[in-house]
Design a protein around this motif. Structure first.
Motif, PDB file in Angstrom:
ATOM      1  N   LEU A 171      46.264  44.498  52.884  1.00  0.00           N
ATOM      2  CA  LEU A 171      45.354  44.296  54.010  1.00  0.00           C
ATOM      3  C   LEU A 171      46.053  43.731  55.243  1.00  0.00           C
ATOM      4  CD1 LEU A 171      42.294  42.824  52.076  1.00  0.00           C
ATOM      5  CD2 LEU A 171      42.441  45.075  53.145  1.00  0.00           C
ATOM      6  N   GLU A 172      47.361  43.466  55.157  1.00  0.00           N
ATOM      7  CA  GLU A 172      48.017  42.848  56.314  1.00  0.00           C
ATOM      8  C   GLU A 172      47.976  43.751  57.544  1.00  0.00           C
ATOM      9  OE1 GLU A 172      50.903  43.874  57.840  1.00  0.00           O
ATOM     10  OE2 GLU A 172      51.604  45.371  56.405  1.00  0.00           O
ATOM     11  N   SER A 173      48.102  45.079  57.367  1.00  0.00           N
ATOM     12  CA  SER A 173      48.050  45.941  58.552  1.00  0.00           C
ATOM     13  C   SER A 173      46.629  46.045  59.095  1.00  0.00           C
ATOM     14  CB  SER A 173      48.624  47.329  58.251  1.00  0.00           C
ATOM     15  OG  SER A 173      47.894  47.986  57.241  1.00  0.00           O
ATOM     16  N   MET A 174      45.624  45.918  58.231  1.00  0.00           N
ATOM     17  CA  MET A 174      44.243  45.838  58.713  1.00  0.00           C
ATOM     18  C   MET A 174      44.068  44.601  59.589  1.00  0.00           C
ATOM     19  SD  MET A 174      41.457  47.709  58.364  1.00  0.00           S
ATOM     20  CE  MET A 174      40.151  46.501  58.175  1.00  0.00           C
ATOM     21  N   ALA A 175      44.661  43.489  59.168  1.00  0.00           N
ATOM     22  CA  ALA A 175      44.548  42.254  59.943  1.00  0.00           C
ATOM     23  C   ALA A 175      45.244  42.383  61.288  1.00  0.00           C
ATOM     24  CB  ALA A 175      45.144  41.089  59.153  1.00  0.00           C
ATOM     25  N   ARG A 176      46.383  43.052  61.311  1.00  0.00           N
ATOM     26  CA  ARG A 176      47.164  43.160  62.547  1.00  0.00           C
ATOM     27  C   ARG A 176      46.643  44.247  63.484  1.00  0.00           C
ATOM     28  NH1 ARG A 176      51.378  45.281  62.529  1.00  0.00           N
ATOM     29  NH2 ARG A 176      51.488  46.277  60.483  1.00  0.00           N
ATOM     30  N   ALA A 177      46.385  45.440  62.898  1.00  0.00           N
ATOM     31  CA  ALA A 177      46.132  46.625  63.721  1.00  0.00           C
ATOM     32  C   ALA A 177      44.733  47.199  63.576  1.00  0.00           C
ATOM     33  CB  ALA A 177      47.163  47.703  63.375  1.00  0.00           C
ATOM     34  N   GLY A 178      43.993  46.785  62.556  1.00  0.00           N
ATOM     35  CA  GLY A 178      42.643  47.300  62.379  1.00  0.00           C
ATOM     36  C   GLY A 178      42.572  48.578  61.578  1.00  0.00           C
ATOM     37  N   TYR A 179      43.685  49.022  61.002  1.00  0.00           N
ATOM     38  CA  TYR A 179      43.696  50.164  60.093  1.00  0.00           C
ATOM     39  C   TYR A 179      44.972  50.099  59.268  1.00  0.00           C
ATOM     40  CZ  TYR A 179      46.906  52.582  63.366  1.00  0.00           C
ATOM     41  OH  TYR A 179      47.964  52.933  64.176  1.00  0.00           O
ATOM     42  N   THR A 574      40.874  39.587  71.237  1.00  0.00           N
ATOM     43  CA  THR A 574      39.558  39.624  70.614  1.00  0.00           C
ATOM     44  C   THR A 574      39.465  40.749  69.596  1.00  0.00           C
ATOM     45  OG1 THR A 574      38.577  38.714  72.625  1.00  0.00           O
ATOM     46  CG2 THR A 574      37.073  39.739  71.065  1.00  0.00           C
ATOM     47  N   ASP A 575      40.210  41.837  69.803  1.00  0.00           N
ATOM     48  CA  ASP A 575      40.196  42.919  68.819  1.00  0.00           C
ATOM     49  C   ASP A 575      40.686  42.423  67.463  1.00  0.00           C
ATOM     50  OD1 ASP A 575      42.730  42.536  69.905  1.00  0.00           O
ATOM     51  OD2 ASP A 575      43.318  44.639  69.690  1.00  0.00           O
ATOM     52  N   VAL A 576      41.673  41.515  67.451  1.00  0.00           N
ATOM     53  CA  VAL A 576      42.175  40.977  66.188  1.00  0.00           C
ATOM     54  C   VAL A 576      41.105  40.123  65.511  1.00  0.00           C
ATOM     55  CG1 VAL A 576      44.008  39.624  65.095  1.00  0.00           C
ATOM     56  CG2 VAL A 576      44.507  41.000  67.120  1.00  0.00           C
ATOM     57  N   LEU A 577      40.317  39.417  66.304  1.00  0.00           N
ATOM     58  CA  LEU A 577      39.212  38.648  65.736  1.00  0.00           C
ATOM     59  C   LEU A 577      38.244  39.574  65.000  1.00  0.00           C
ATOM     60  CD1 LEU A 577      37.673  36.007  65.389  1.00  0.00           C
ATOM     61  CD2 LEU A 577      36.688  36.340  67.666  1.00  0.00           C
ATOM     62  N   TRP A 578      37.970  40.733  65.586  1.00  0.00           N
ATOM     63  CA  TRP A 578      37.129  41.727  64.906  1.00  0.00           C
ATOM     64  C   TRP A 578      37.785  42.182  63.598  1.00  0.00           C
ATOM     65  CZ3 TRP A 578      32.251  43.175  65.691  1.00  0.00           C
ATOM     66  CH2 TRP A 578      31.669  42.993  66.949  1.00  0.00           C
ATOM     67  N   HIS A 579      39.097  42.429  63.621  1.00  0.00           N
ATOM     68  CA  HIS A 579      39.787  42.883  62.410  1.00  0.00           C
ATOM     69  C   HIS A 579      39.659  41.841  61.293  1.00  0.00           C
ATOM     70  CE1 HIS A 579      41.217  45.618  65.309  1.00  0.00           C
ATOM     71  NE2 HIS A 579      42.448  45.194  65.468  1.00  0.00           N
ATOM     72  N   LEU A 580      39.921  40.585  61.638  1.00  0.00           N
ATOM     73  CA  LEU A 580      39.868  39.521  60.635  1.00  0.00           C
ATOM     74  C   LEU A 580      38.440  39.309  60.133  1.00  0.00           C
ATOM     75  CD1 LEU A 580      42.304  36.952  62.307  1.00  0.00           C
ATOM     76  CD2 LEU A 580      42.781  38.494  60.402  1.00  0.00           C
ATOM     77  N   TYR A 581      37.481  39.414  61.034  1.00  0.00           N
ATOM     78  CA  TYR A 581      36.071  39.297  60.636  1.00  0.00           C
ATOM     79  C   TYR A 581      35.718  40.393  59.636  1.00  0.00           C
ATOM     80  CZ  TYR A 581      30.966  39.233  61.050  1.00  0.00           C
ATOM     81  OH  TYR A 581      29.618  39.187  60.781  1.00  0.00           O
ATOM     82  N   THR A 582      36.189  41.611  59.880  1.00  0.00           N
ATOM     83  CA  THR A 582      35.905  42.732  58.977  1.00  0.00           C
ATOM     84  C   THR A 582      36.447  42.450  57.584  1.00  0.00           C
ATOM     85  OG1 THR A 582      36.087  44.242  60.865  1.00  0.00           O
ATOM     86  CG2 THR A 582      36.147  45.219  58.667  1.00  0.00           C
ATOM     87  N   ILE A 583      37.686  41.964  57.509  1.00  0.00           N
ATOM     88  CA  ILE A 583      38.285  41.666  56.202  1.00  0.00           C
ATOM     89  C   ILE A 583      37.521  40.544  55.514  1.00  0.00           C
ATOM     90  CG2 ILE A 583      40.364  40.865  55.026  1.00  0.00           C
ATOM     91  CD1 ILE A 583      41.993  42.122  57.288  1.00  0.00           C
ATOM     92  N   SER A 584      37.166  39.515  56.268  1.00  0.00           N
ATOM     93  CA  SER A 584      36.433  38.392  55.685  1.00  0.00           C
ATOM     94  C   SER A 584      35.096  38.844  55.113  1.00  0.00           C
ATOM     95  CB  SER A 584      36.216  37.309  56.751  1.00  0.00           C
ATOM     96  OG  SER A 584      35.562  36.183  56.206  1.00  0.00           O
ATOM     97  N   GLU A 585      34.383  39.683  55.863  1.00  0.00           N
ATOM     98  CA  GLU A 585      33.105  40.201  55.367  1.00  0.00           C
ATOM     99  C   GLU A 585      33.315  41.064  54.123  1.00  0.00           C
ATOM    100  OE1 GLU A 585      29.609  40.059  56.498  1.00  0.00           O
ATOM    101  OE2 GLU A 585      30.587  38.174  57.040  1.00  0.00           O
ATOM    102  N   MET A 586      34.382  41.842  54.108  1.00  0.00           N
ATOM    103  CA  MET A 586      34.642  42.700  52.948  1.00  0.00           C
ATOM    104  C   MET A 586      34.907  41.860  51.701  1.00  0.00           C
ATOM    105  SD  MET A 586      37.379  45.806  52.470  1.00  0.00           S
ATOM    106  CE  MET A 586      38.806  44.839  52.927  1.00  0.00           C
ATOM    107  N   LEU A 587      35.718  40.832  51.834  1.00  0.00           N
ATOM    108  CA  LEU A 587      36.089  40.033  50.672  1.00  0.00           C
ATOM    109  C   LEU A 587      34.948  39.159  50.174  1.00  0.00           C
ATOM    110  CD1 LEU A 587      39.710  38.887  51.644  1.00  0.00           C
ATOM    111  CD2 LEU A 587      39.009  40.853  50.272  1.00  0.00           C
ATOM    112  N   THR A 588      33.945  38.900  51.011  1.00  0.00           N
ATOM    113  CA  THR A 588      32.860  38.003  50.609  1.00  0.00           C
ATOM    114  C   THR A 588      31.541  38.715  50.345  1.00  0.00           C
ATOM    115  OG1 THR A 588      32.414  37.559  52.956  1.00  0.00           O
ATOM    116  CG2 THR A 588      33.814  35.992  51.784  1.00  0.00           C
TER     117      THR A 588
END
Length: 613
Positions: A171-179, A574-588
């Motif tokens: 998931l590190e590239s999702m966190a950095r780049a959003g895909y 702010t785009d990275v904040l969206w990426h991290l939010y997406t991962i957080s929602e997925m994991l929880t």
């Protein structure tokens, strides 16, 4: 949407574990991103019970080839579409599925099963992906990664409803780049096939074969040679849309002021295929103004889809971020960020649709927005793709990103331009676009000519640096619709014209001082609410990432993200904040229920004047 799942026992003649088959059926009803009431299921099993092909579809009867086709002792199911539906017979009979798939018109992947064997193959872009996993007892191949994971986990654990196991480092590239900039998925031990590849399981053994991509020719050295490239690409594009001439409804084209959707408008015009156009944005946005001129020049209808606003007209109405992320996660399986605009689901509409996504393939992939072409500049671009926002990562996650970058950095030493061209195809198209496309397939009938195997093969044979000049795309547009020649394009001018006329520093300074062409687009980019969120939205995004104690809400996120580094993200990220939010929602919260949370929408104040992205 058509979903396929092929399962093969590792011991020939031994029936598949009943729990794996039961888990697949149960999971399909729970995690497929379409209304369960609209889904019909098909299934085939071998005489010995050691192989199976399970399929689901929400498409109406008569739309495309059968969900499961049979011939040559096999059954097969396709995702995506064939340019010629009769080609399914060749795909069933071939002993070289990757070679046949890559050489067949359309945008699709194929899944096959027979006595003692299962196989699958991707096209040149893998826009319709193939996911795979294995356990000690079975091999699993499928078009949906989570379905593959849950089926494999069921075979491994004996549970008909196993828990998801995450591949956190992936998931590190999702966190950095959003895909994803890799062949990994969010789910442990589930991989995705590369472009132009096949996976064959026979007698319990798995073999993966990856075909080399087409070799590029030398750049054209004369007008005649350039014209030959234009003619060849024009022919491939016309062949890709020829079946639409027999359609009953006009194509719905999402038209902007840019290059790629304009090429599609010219293509449909030349092919004499009825179509209508629509543009999203405010009436004064560059995309709307220029798209209207293109539509008028071609004599086709044009509509404007304006963003939803509150009754006052001063606020933009957007979904709550949890509702938005739920839609993105269910549709795209955690492989793209909720920053992206992903349409909601619904009943399947067979009306053919097109947009300019993927057109960068015809303009050199990642080269299309690359400034310098020297070896150092190209290598810096690769480093930037794999190192972007890596200051937010843990040491292990940074090492993972560096390992993924290593083979592409090595390829830059040999041919940097070709490396960036292929990198775009592998990840921007094969991962970002494939994830986005999954959201469209669940309720729409997208037909992307730019991703057609024969169009992509034709494009890759053209020198990528010359494609970057945009002379190829411009030449095809003018050949198809000469009346579009003088209509400006949104953003920067055609590269071949700009770089040809403005080579010196003085020329570049003069160009900056030039006024826009009459009727051209207004200066500046439209306002983007996702990059300029309201205080309420910003608070909700942070609250979804960090709890009241200051800890990351999703415990697994700490394996890839440095908590101290995300304590404060500047507005520029702010785009990275969206990426991290997406991962957080997925994991929880992800995949627990198909129903989105019942939360009210938000209102985002719109700064006057300007468009909305």
């Amino acid at each position: 949407m058509r979903v396929h799942l092929a399962i093969a026992a590792k011991r020939p003649g031994v029936p598949l574990p009943p729990v794996a088959l039961a888990a697949a059926q149960e999971a399909a009803g729970r995690v497929l991103p379409v209304p369960a009431a609209d889904v019909t299921a098909r299934a085939w099993r071998s005489a010995a019970g050691d192989t199976a092909l399970l399929s689901w579809s929400n498409e109406p009867d008569g739309h495309g080839p059968p969900v499961l086709s049979s011939g040559a002792g096999r059954v097969a199911g396709l995702t995506g579409h064939l340019a010629d539906p009769a080609d399914v017979d060749r795909l069933l009979a071939t002993d070289r599925p990757a070679e046949t798939t890559a050489g067949t018109g359309g945008v699709f992947s194929i899944f096959r099963a027979g006595e003692g064997e299962v196989s699958a193959a991707t096209g040149l872009t893998r826009a319709c992906p193939v996911f795979y996993a294995e356990t000690s007892d079975v091999h699993v191949l499928g078009s949906r990664a989570l379905l593959v994971h849950l089926t494999a986990r069921a075979a491994e654990t004996g549970s008909s409803r196993p828990e998801i196991v995450w591949d956190l480092l992936a998931l590190e590239s999702m966190a950095r780049a959003g895909y994803f900039l890799s062949d990994e998925t969010p789910f442990r031990e589930v991989g995705v096939l590369p472009p132009a590849s096949e996976i064959v399981v026979a007698d319990g053994r798995r073999t993966i074969t990856v075909l080399p991509l087409p070799e590029a020719q030398a750049p054209p050295s004369s007008r005649r040679a350039a014209r030959a490239h234009v003619d060849e690409l024009a022919g491939a594009l016309l062949a890709a849309v020829r079946p639409l001439r027999d359609g009953h409804e006009p194509v719905r084209l999402s038209l902007t002021g840019g290059r790629d959707s304009r090429l599609l408008a010219a293509l449909l015009h030349k092919a004499e295929i009825p179509f209508v156009t629509a543009t999203s944005g405010q009436d004064d946005s560059p995309d709307v103004l220029l798209a209207a001129r293109v539509a008028e020049a071609l004599g086709v209808p044009h509509k404007v889809a304006r963003p939803k606003r509150a009754e006052s007209g001063t606020d933009l109405v957007v979904p709550h971020p949890r509702v938005r992320s739920h839609n993105v996660l269910f549709a795209c399986e955690g492989m793209i960020s909720a920053y992206e605009n992903i349409p909601a689901g619904g009943r399947f509409d067979p009306t053919p649709r097109m947009s300019g996504h993927g057109g960068e393939i015809l303009r050199g992939g990642f080269l299309q927005n690359q400034a310098g072409l020297d070896v150092k500049a190209l290598r810096r671009r690769v480093d930037g793709l794999f190192g972007r926002n890596d200051d937010l990562l843990t040491e292990r996650a940074r090492e993972h990103a560096l390992a993924l970058a290593a083979p592409w950095r090595e390829r830059c030493r040999e041919d940097g331009a070709r490396a960036l061209d292929h990198l775009y195809l592998a990840y921007r198209v094969g991962r970002w676009h494939a994830a986005s496309r999954a959201s469209l397939l669940r309720a729409q009938n997208p037909l992307p000519p730019f991703l057609d195997n024969l169009v992509v093969r034709t494009a890759l044979r053209v020198d990528p640096v010359w494609r970057r000049s945009e002379a190829l795309v411009h030449g095809v547009i003018v050949a198809f619709a000469p009346r579009l020649r003088d209509i400006p394009i949104e953003g920067r001018p055609w590269r071949f014209a700009a770089e040809g006329r403005h080579r010196t520093l003085l020329d570049r300074l003069r160009r900056r001082a030039e006024k826009p062409a009459p009727g051209g687009p207004p200066a500046g980019k439209p306002w983007n609410w996702r990059m300029n969120p309201s205080p309420e939205l910003t608070r909700l995004l942070y609250a979804g990432l960090v709890d009241t104690r200051g800890e990351l809400r999703a415990g697994g996120l700490a394996e890839i993200v440095d908590r101290a580094a995300v304590a404060w993200l500047p507005e520029a990220r702010t785009d990275v904040l969206w990426h991290l939010y997406t991962i957080s929602e997925m994991l929880t919260n992800a995949f627990s229920t198909p129903a989105p949370p019942d939360l009210p929408p938000l209102r985002i104040p719109v700064p006057p004047p300007g468009g909305v992205a």
